[in-house]
Design a protein around this motif. Sequence first.
Motif, PDB file in Angstrom:
ATOM      1  N   LEU A 107      26.779  45.625  37.566  1.00  0.00           N
ATOM      2  CA  LEU A 107      27.025  45.849  36.455  1.00  0.00           C
ATOM      3  C   LEU A 107      28.319  45.396  36.266  1.00  0.00           C
ATOM      4  CD1 LEU A 107      25.407  48.404  34.498  1.00  0.00           C
ATOM      5  CD2 LEU A 107      27.461  49.812  35.566  1.00  0.00           C
ATOM      6  N   CYS A 108      29.187  44.938  37.401  1.00  0.00           N
ATOM      7  CA  CYS A 108      29.968  43.936  36.828  1.00  0.00           C
ATOM      8  C   CYS A 108      30.219  42.915  37.511  1.00  0.00           C
ATOM      9  CB  CYS A 108      31.532  45.196  37.331  1.00  0.00           C
ATOM     10  SG  CYS A 108      32.253  46.645  36.474  1.00  0.00           S
ATOM     11  N   ALA A 109      29.687  41.755  36.825  1.00  0.00           N
ATOM     12  CA  ALA A 109      29.587  40.503  38.196  1.00  0.00           C
ATOM     13  C   ALA A 109      29.787  39.580  37.597  1.00  0.00           C
ATOM     14  CB  ALA A 109      27.741  40.281  37.638  1.00  0.00           C
ATOM     15  N   ALA A 110      30.963  39.289  37.085  1.00  0.00           N
ATOM     16  CA  ALA A 110      31.442  37.576  36.719  1.00  0.00           C
ATOM     17  C   ALA A 110      31.967  37.737  37.683  1.00  0.00           C
ATOM     18  CB  ALA A 110      31.654  37.061  36.065  1.00  0.00           C
ATOM     19  N   PRO A 111      33.661  36.836  38.377  1.00  0.00           N
ATOM     20  CA  PRO A 111      31.527  35.505  38.162  1.00  0.00           C
ATOM     21  C   PRO A 111      31.455  35.061  39.030  1.00  0.00           C
ATOM     22  CG  PRO A 111      34.090  34.948  39.478  1.00  0.00           C
ATOM     23  CD  PRO A 111      34.010  36.426  39.279  1.00  0.00           C
ATOM     24  N   GLY A 112      30.471  36.189  40.123  1.00  0.00           N
ATOM     25  CA  GLY A 112      29.323  35.726  40.419  1.00  0.00           C
ATOM     26  C   GLY A 112      29.239  35.997  41.948  1.00  0.00           C
ATOM     27  N   GLY A 113      30.465  36.651  42.663  1.00  0.00           N
ATOM     28  CA  GLY A 113      30.393  36.296  44.253  1.00  0.00           C
ATOM     29  C   GLY A 113      29.201  37.179  44.948  1.00  0.00           C
ATOM     30  N   LYS A 114      29.679  37.998  44.262  1.00  0.00           N
ATOM     31  CA  LYS A 114      28.165  39.054  44.319  1.00  0.00           C
ATOM     32  C   LYS A 114      26.502  38.999  44.550  1.00  0.00           C
ATOM     33  CE  LYS A 114      32.254  42.201  45.626  1.00  0.00           C
ATOM     34  NZ  LYS A 114      33.091  40.883  44.803  1.00  0.00           N
ATOM     35  N   ASP A 131      27.837  41.612  32.071  1.00  0.00           N
ATOM     36  CA  ASP A 131      29.417  41.730  32.511  1.00  0.00           C
ATOM     37  C   ASP A 131      29.817  41.817  30.732  1.00  0.00           C
ATOM     38  OD1 ASP A 131      31.694  41.125  34.956  1.00  0.00           O
ATOM     39  OD2 ASP A 131      32.493  41.139  32.770  1.00  0.00           O
ATOM     40  N   THR A 132      31.243  41.979  30.709  1.00  0.00           N
ATOM     41  CA  THR A 132      31.008  42.039  29.333  1.00  0.00           C
ATOM     42  C   THR A 132      32.671  41.025  28.882  1.00  0.00           C
ATOM     43  OG1 THR A 132      32.983  43.660  29.632  1.00  0.00           O
ATOM     44  CG2 THR A 132      31.261  44.141  28.256  1.00  0.00           C
ATOM     45  N   SER A 133      32.570  39.979  29.888  1.00  0.00           N
ATOM     46  CA  SER A 133      34.415  38.826  29.239  1.00  0.00           C
ATOM     47  C   SER A 133      33.383  37.757  28.682  1.00  0.00           C
ATOM     48  CB  SER A 133      35.037  38.812  30.639  1.00  0.00           C
ATOM     49  OG  SER A 133      35.034  37.398  30.806  1.00  0.00           O
ATOM     50  N   ARG A 136      34.389  34.707  31.532  1.00  0.00           N
ATOM     51  CA  ARG A 136      33.940  34.540  32.936  1.00  0.00           C
ATOM     52  C   ARG A 136      31.646  35.115  33.074  1.00  0.00           C
ATOM     53  NH1 ARG A 136      38.072  37.634  36.849  1.00  0.00           N
ATOM     54  NH2 ARG A 136      36.076  38.599  38.051  1.00  0.00           N
ATOM     55  N   ASP A 158      28.197  46.467  27.873  1.00  0.00           N
ATOM     56  CA  ASP A 158      28.848  46.741  28.338  1.00  0.00           C
ATOM     57  C   ASP A 158      28.564  47.569  29.160  1.00  0.00           C
ATOM     58  OD1 ASP A 158      30.836  49.003  28.725  1.00  0.00           O
ATOM     59  OD2 ASP A 158      31.716  48.513  26.959  1.00  0.00           O
ATOM     60  N   GLY A 159      28.993  47.716  30.116  1.00  0.00           N
ATOM     61  CA  GLY A 159      28.330  48.705  31.720  1.00  0.00           C
ATOM     62  C   GLY A 159      28.153  50.373  31.955  1.00  0.00           C
ATOM     63  N   ASP A 174      30.629  46.944  41.215  1.00  0.00           N
ATOM     64  CA  ASP A 174      31.911  46.309  41.556  1.00  0.00           C
ATOM     65  C   ASP A 174      33.376  45.953  40.695  1.00  0.00           C
ATOM     66  OD1 ASP A 174      33.374  44.652  43.615  1.00  0.00           O
ATOM     67  OD2 ASP A 174      32.696  42.834  42.634  1.00  0.00           O
TER      68      ASP A 174
HETATM   69  C1  SAM Z   1      36.320  43.090  40.065  1.00  0.00           C
HETATM   70  S1  SAM Z   1      35.728  42.169  39.010  1.00  0.00           S
HETATM   71  C2  SAM Z   1      33.693  41.582  39.382  1.00  0.00           C
HETATM   72  C3  SAM Z   1      34.120  40.512  40.218  1.00  0.00           C
HETATM   73  C4  SAM Z   1      31.722  39.906  40.985  1.00  0.00           C
HETATM   74  N1  SAM Z   1      31.351  40.924  40.918  1.00  0.00           N
HETATM   75  C5  SAM Z   1      32.123  39.026  41.839  1.00  0.00           C
HETATM   76  O1  SAM Z   1      31.695  39.576  42.901  1.00  0.00           O
HETATM   77  O2  SAM Z   1      32.820  37.577  41.722  1.00  0.00           O
HETATM   78  C6  SAM Z   1      35.328  43.130  37.943  1.00  0.00           C
HETATM   79  C7  SAM Z   1      34.345  42.432  36.504  1.00  0.00           C
HETATM   80  O3  SAM Z   1      34.242  44.261  35.484  1.00  0.00           O
HETATM   81  C8  SAM Z   1      33.687  43.089  33.952  1.00  0.00           C
HETATM   82  N2  SAM Z   1      33.792  44.141  33.419  1.00  0.00           N
HETATM   83  C9  SAM Z   1      34.936  44.579  33.320  1.00  0.00           C
HETATM   84  N3  SAM Z   1      35.113  46.213  32.052  1.00  0.00           N
HETATM   85  C10 SAM Z   1      33.806  45.672  31.885  1.00  0.00           C
HETATM   86  C11 SAM Z   1      32.833  46.769  30.924  1.00  0.00           C
HETATM   87  N4  SAM Z   1      33.123  47.824  30.886  1.00  0.00           N
HETATM   88  N5  SAM Z   1      31.232  46.563  31.957  1.00  0.00           N
HETATM   89  C12 SAM Z   1      30.887  45.618  32.592  1.00  0.00           C
HETATM   90  N6  SAM Z   1      31.575  45.061  33.280  1.00  0.00           N
HETATM   91  C13 SAM Z   1      33.062  45.013  32.784  1.00  0.00           C
HETATM   92  C14 SAM Z   1      35.083  42.399  34.540  1.00  0.00           C
HETATM   93  O4  SAM Z   1      34.692  41.369  32.925  1.00  0.00           O
HETATM   94  C15 SAM Z   1      35.546  41.536  36.059  1.00  0.00           C
HETATM   95  O5  SAM Z   1      34.481  40.660  35.257  1.00  0.00           O
END
Ligand code: SAM
Length: 477
Positions: A107-114, A131-133, A136, A158-159, A174
Amino acid sequence: MLWDRYRGVLPEWELCEAACRTPAPKTIRTFPSRRPDAEVLRRLSAQGFALEALPFPPHVYRVTNEPFPIGRTLEHWLGYLYVQESVMALVAYALLEGTQARVALDLCAAPGGKTTHLSELLPEGTVVAADTSERRLRALGSNLQRTARLNVLSLRADGRSFPLGAAFDAVLVDAPCSAEGNAREDPRVLRDLPEATRRRLSRLQEALLRRAVRLVRPGGVVVYATCTFAPEENEAVVDRVLAEHPDLSVEPLSLPVPHTPGLAEFGGRRYDPRLRDAWRVYPHHLDSGGLFVVRLRRAGVEGAQWASPPLVHPSARIPENEAYRRVERALRLVTDDLGVAPHHLQGLRWMVTGKHLWLHRCSAWPPAQWEPGQRWELVGCGLRAFARWGRGEQRPTSWLVQWLGDRIQNRLDLHRDQWDRLLAGQTVPVSRPSGFVALSFQGEVMGAGLVRAGQVRHLIPAERAQQLREALTLRAP
Ligand SMILES: C[S@@+](CC[C@H](N)C(=O)[O-])C[C@H]1O[C@@H](n2cnc3c(N)ncnc32)[C@H](O)[C@@H]1O
């Protein structure tokens, strides 16, 4: 200092503090589906890198000698490795361990490590990454292409309001957080957070977790993870969601990694005692960053219903016969011009969007009630294989050519000085008929090229070409 508030709840406080005084060793994760570990290690060690395998997680290596940043090697450029903190490589296992998941949502994927890790662990499944950004999402897109993730569907969404109606086997949150666990890299994260920021973050985290619980099928798993130690962003968030959902249970994790249990109380607040099964992995545990992770399971059993991805993306408005023509032309180019045996493309699917032709292995597609443009937008579906070019024509991308690699017969192997000229924007004379070719260096395919009137030029995007130039310069001759 902010961390002092954890002194009373962390039994190994001194060990943790000592670990935090030194930078964390760099670690990388390999992609055995791309290249065997032994080959990647051999290539890196020939350039002076020394790597040590960790006992867990698999395919994670500590870099003990780094003559230049490993993220600037040719092996990184080719997508054979991802620079990732070892502690973060636990999360994909926490989500998938012991499950038969077929469709997972990040649900919060960027930049994609997981996401890239989940996709590697689910070769037959599909990972939906959101992701929303904008910034990212671009980084996510480039990591997905670089590491050739054919089974990832990436979305701008938006998650908190991610469309309902599809039931995922596994959902990862994440969550964005105050990142206290990154203190070894950036001590500024230990500044006291204004109360309002902390409240805003925990509201966002809670909304994301609430949505995740509605998106997982009965019997499915949700993992909530952060890289912070703040209980307000961890136990408190999960505690409130657990209180609303009697059908959720907390599942113990059984990964062979040292950790401390989740907190039962903090600052006078008591949390659901089941949160003792959450994990707090502090920097001294894995000599890495910090992680909070908890696995929840929704009661019940229900299979997920998914449609197959369509040939034409609904927003593309391209008639089906035109889409078939584009796919046929692409196939001819791959088989006839590049000389790839057709069986190498068996089991793969195509998706046509306005500008691109995607090659993918995604088996799940949002159900009909997910109206495109409402709450989600497609960013990518597998490999961006062909791009529109000239008058309605399409050309193979370097991503495709690189992924096809050794399967390509029609390769043009160029010497180092020829590559230098190409990457400086010049053409190189070759005795080849006009058309597309795969350009290689020391037998390894690097990208697409175009021959015209006895001259070849590369078709690698400018930023990637610049990175390749750097990687070749840093590499031992
Ligand atoms: C901890 S980082 C994720 C790192 C990613 N999972 C990785 O392993 O590379 C959190 C992410 O949540 C995203 N984010 C923030 N608010 C969000 C929302 N409402 N819906 C989806 N993503 C969101 C941010 O843009 C950011 O990329």
